[in-house]
Design an enzyme around this catalytic site. Sequence first.
Site, PDB file in Angstrom:
ATOM      1  N   HIS A  34      29.151 -34.469  21.802  1.00  0.00           N
ATOM      2  CA  HIS A  34      28.578 -33.260  21.216  1.00  0.00           C
ATOM      3  C   HIS A  34      27.530 -32.717  22.188  1.00  0.00           C
ATOM      4  O   HIS A  34      27.319 -33.287  23.272  1.00  0.00           O
ATOM      5  CB  HIS A  34      27.991 -33.552  19.836  1.00  0.00           C
ATOM      6  CG  HIS A  34      27.059 -34.742  19.810  1.00  0.00           C
ATOM      7  ND1 HIS A  34      25.847 -34.753  20.460  1.00  0.00           N
ATOM      8  CD2 HIS A  34      27.188 -35.973  19.248  1.00  0.00           C
ATOM      9  CE1 HIS A  34      25.259 -35.916  20.265  1.00  0.00           C
ATOM     10  NE2 HIS A  34      26.056 -36.690  19.546  1.00  0.00           N
ATOM     11  N   HIS A  37      25.073 -35.173  23.905  1.00  0.00           N
ATOM     12  CA  HIS A  37      25.592 -35.854  25.100  1.00  0.00           C
ATOM     13  C   HIS A  37      25.658 -34.882  26.283  1.00  0.00           C
ATOM     14  O   HIS A  37      25.286 -35.216  27.406  1.00  0.00           O
ATOM     15  CB  HIS A  37      27.016 -36.362  24.858  1.00  0.00           C
ATOM     16  CG  HIS A  37      27.153 -37.356  23.753  1.00  0.00           C
ATOM     17  ND1 HIS A  37      27.814 -37.084  22.568  1.00  0.00           N
ATOM     18  CD2 HIS A  37      26.735 -38.641  23.650  1.00  0.00           C
ATOM     19  CE1 HIS A  37      27.803 -38.145  21.807  1.00  0.00           C
ATOM     20  NE2 HIS A  37      27.149 -39.105  22.424  1.00  0.00           N
ATOM     21  N   GLY A 146      19.070 -40.341  25.540  1.00  0.00           N
ATOM     22  CA  GLY A 146      18.526 -39.349  24.606  1.00  0.00           C
ATOM     23  C   GLY A 146      17.334 -39.890  23.833  1.00  0.00           C
ATOM     24  O   GLY A 146      17.332 -41.052  23.405  1.00  0.00           O
ATOM     25  N   GLN A 152      16.192 -47.390  21.488  1.00  0.00           N
ATOM     26  CA  GLN A 152      17.193 -47.779  22.497  1.00  0.00           C
ATOM     27  C   GLN A 152      16.674 -47.455  23.907  1.00  0.00           C
ATOM     28  O   GLN A 152      16.772 -48.282  24.822  1.00  0.00           O
ATOM     29  CB  GLN A 152      18.491 -47.030  22.232  1.00  0.00           C
ATOM     30  CG  GLN A 152      19.501 -47.144  23.349  1.00  0.00           C
ATOM     31  CD  GLN A 152      20.832 -46.511  22.983  1.00  0.00           C
ATOM     32  OE1 GLN A 152      21.594 -47.076  22.215  1.00  0.00           O
ATOM     33  NE2 GLN A 152      21.101 -45.341  23.514  1.00  0.00           N
ATOM     34  N   VAL A 175      18.820 -33.000  20.849  1.00  0.00           N
ATOM     35  CA  VAL A 175      19.482 -31.716  20.583  1.00  0.00           C
ATOM     36  C   VAL A 175      19.849 -31.683  19.105  1.00  0.00           C
ATOM     37  O   VAL A 175      20.349 -32.671  18.555  1.00  0.00           O
ATOM     38  CB  VAL A 175      20.736 -31.547  21.465  1.00  0.00           C
ATOM     39  CG1 VAL A 175      21.463 -30.256  21.136  1.00  0.00           C
ATOM     40  CG2 VAL A 175      20.344 -31.577  22.942  1.00  0.00           C
ATOM     41  N   MET A 183      21.896 -33.972  16.322  1.00  0.00           N
ATOM     42  CA  MET A 183      23.336 -34.156  16.547  1.00  0.00           C
ATOM     43  C   MET A 183      23.636 -35.638  16.707  1.00  0.00           C
ATOM     44  O   MET A 183      22.876 -36.377  17.328  1.00  0.00           O
ATOM     45  CB  MET A 183      23.776 -33.396  17.784  1.00  0.00           C
ATOM     46  CG  MET A 183      23.754 -31.917  17.556  1.00  0.00           C
ATOM     47  SD  MET A 183      24.604 -31.074  18.880  1.00  0.00           S
ATOM     48  CE  MET A 183      24.422 -29.389  18.303  1.00  0.00           C
ATOM     49  N   SER A 185      27.344 -38.414  16.612  1.00  0.00           N
ATOM     50  CA  SER A 185      28.777 -38.594  16.327  1.00  0.00           C
ATOM     51  C   SER A 185      28.965 -39.037  14.882  1.00  0.00           C
ATOM     52  O   SER A 185      29.996 -38.760  14.268  1.00  0.00           O
ATOM     53  CB  SER A 185      29.372 -39.638  17.269  1.00  0.00           C
ATOM     54  OG  SER A 185      29.028 -39.341  18.606  1.00  0.00           O
ATOM     55  N   ARG A 186      27.973 -39.723  14.332  1.00  0.00           N
ATOM     56  CA  ARG A 186      28.084 -40.234  12.957  1.00  0.00           C
ATOM     57  C   ARG A 186      27.928 -39.138  11.898  1.00  0.00           C
ATOM     58  O   ARG A 186      28.225 -39.373  10.726  1.00  0.00           O
ATOM     59  CB  ARG A 186      27.061 -41.344  12.712  1.00  0.00           C
ATOM     60  CG  ARG A 186      27.406 -42.625  13.434  1.00  0.00           C
ATOM     61  CD  ARG A 186      26.599 -43.813  12.926  1.00  0.00           C
ATOM     62  NE  ARG A 186      27.130 -45.071  13.404  1.00  0.00           N
ATOM     63  CZ  ARG A 186      26.692 -45.737  14.472  1.00  0.00           C
ATOM     64  NH1 ARG A 186      25.678 -45.263  15.177  1.00  0.00           N
ATOM     65  NH2 ARG A 186      27.245 -46.877  14.829  1.00  0.00           N
TER      66      ARG A 186
HETATM   67  P1  AMP Z   1      26.026 -42.485  21.899  1.00  0.00           P
HETATM   68  O1  AMP Z   1      27.342 -41.924  22.289  1.00  0.00           O
HETATM   69  O2  AMP Z   1      25.658 -42.219  20.473  1.00  0.00           O
HETATM   70  O3  AMP Z   1      25.862 -43.936  22.302  1.00  0.00           O
HETATM   71  O4  AMP Z   1      24.943 -41.688  22.749  1.00  0.00           O
HETATM   72  C1  AMP Z   1      24.995 -41.637  24.141  1.00  0.00           C
HETATM   73  C2  AMP Z   1      23.695 -41.064  24.654  1.00  0.00           C
HETATM   74  O5  AMP Z   1      23.520 -39.749  24.117  1.00  0.00           O
HETATM   75  C3  AMP Z   1      22.473 -41.876  24.216  1.00  0.00           C
HETATM   76  O6  AMP Z   1      21.546 -41.934  25.297  1.00  0.00           O
HETATM   77  C4  AMP Z   1      21.925 -41.061  23.081  1.00  0.00           C
HETATM   78  O7  AMP Z   1      20.523 -41.229  22.883  1.00  0.00           O
HETATM   79  C5  AMP Z   1      22.245 -39.650  23.535  1.00  0.00           C
HETATM   80  N1  AMP Z   1      22.263 -38.735  22.390  1.00  0.00           N
HETATM   81  C6  AMP Z   1      22.943 -38.897  21.233  1.00  0.00           C
HETATM   82  N2  AMP Z   1      22.669 -37.892  20.381  1.00  0.00           N
HETATM   83  C7  AMP Z   1      21.792 -37.071  21.020  1.00  0.00           C
HETATM   84  C8  AMP Z   1      21.127 -35.865  20.672  1.00  0.00           C
HETATM   85  N3  AMP Z   1      21.296 -35.288  19.487  1.00  0.00           N
HETATM   86  N4  AMP Z   1      20.302 -35.306  21.569  1.00  0.00           N
HETATM   87  C9  AMP Z   1      20.106 -35.891  22.790  1.00  0.00           C
HETATM   88  N5  AMP Z   1      20.701 -37.025  23.175  1.00  0.00           N
HETATM   89  C10 AMP Z   1      21.539 -37.625  22.308  1.00  0.00           C
END
Ligand code: AMP
Length: 284
Positions: A34, A37, A146, A152, A175, A183, A185-186
């Site tokens: 999204h 990312h 993020g 994390q 974001v 935002m 994925s969940r």
């Molecule tokens: P994930 O795919 O959920 O493991 O996220 C991959 C990376 O994207 C991680 O560093 C997250 O912190 C970052 N991320 C996920 N959602 C957001 C968001 N809404 N805004 C900024 N970064 C994000």
Amino acid sequence: MKLVTTIAVLRQELGRCRKKGRRIGFVPTMGFLHEGHLSLVRQAHKDNDVVVVSIFVNPIQFGPKEDFKMYPRDLKRDTGLLRGCADFVFVPPARELYPDDFCTFVEVRGLSGEYCGRTRPGHFTGVATVVAKLLNSVAPDTAYFGQKDAQQAAVIRKMVGDLNIPVNIKVMPTVREPDGLAMSSRNTYLSPKERQEAVVLFQALKSAEHAVGTGLCDTQKIRGMLEDFIAHTPSARIDYIELVDRKTFERVKTIDRDALLLLAVYIGKTRLIDNTLLRAGRRQ
Ligand code: AMP
């Protein structure tokens, strides 16, 4: 843009880039991309000559009762979104990262057992382990994370420091959807009604920012106020509300220095997290 599935090929490709003096930026993800990312990928594109994005739903960071199997996946859509801003997409099969005899884990003690780590035992060890493996495989100049997943990012910073991994860590702002929901994925798990109610996390963060801006600095009172605020949303159940030092992640009693407000709230069955920085001594 090249799709790579093995560490050997990835190293070969990136070795060539490094020889030419190219700077490598890396964005680890679990896919179902999204704008959150993509903001990291765009920043990596701005700062570097070569951008690597990994897409890997890391089994070892999910608890036995968690959503590993149902976690959304759509590689075709993801690669479409990455075209033009990533040079390599690393999509390893699970066996590539975790062969049958795999038995080495990275545990960042202390912080990993707090906050999200209490609800999700073993989660941050899974995260630290996979990120260590990915950083070893990519050897980027800078890796992007993020702020949405604040704990994390802190765990990874600590791991990189403690293990002397030669990489810069850059943490980018959260974001949000137009109504403020972070935002994630969940978010796809939410029913239309839950999706509407999920905005309560953002509203709670905003109400805390406002309260601190008008002089409230007792964190127990802030938590009480947030509990009352969130209780008005029928589908919401608080997992935790914590106010912590922005650098050490230790709990704070008063906002006498900048603090992070960390929220984890179930909306129906979906657990969402969010956070904001509460600035000390800034009356509105
Ligand atoms: P994930 O795919 O959920 O493991 O996220 C991959 C990376 O994207 C991680 O560093 C997250 O912190 C970052 N991320 C996920 N959602 C957001 C968001 N809404 N805004 C900024 N970064 C994000």
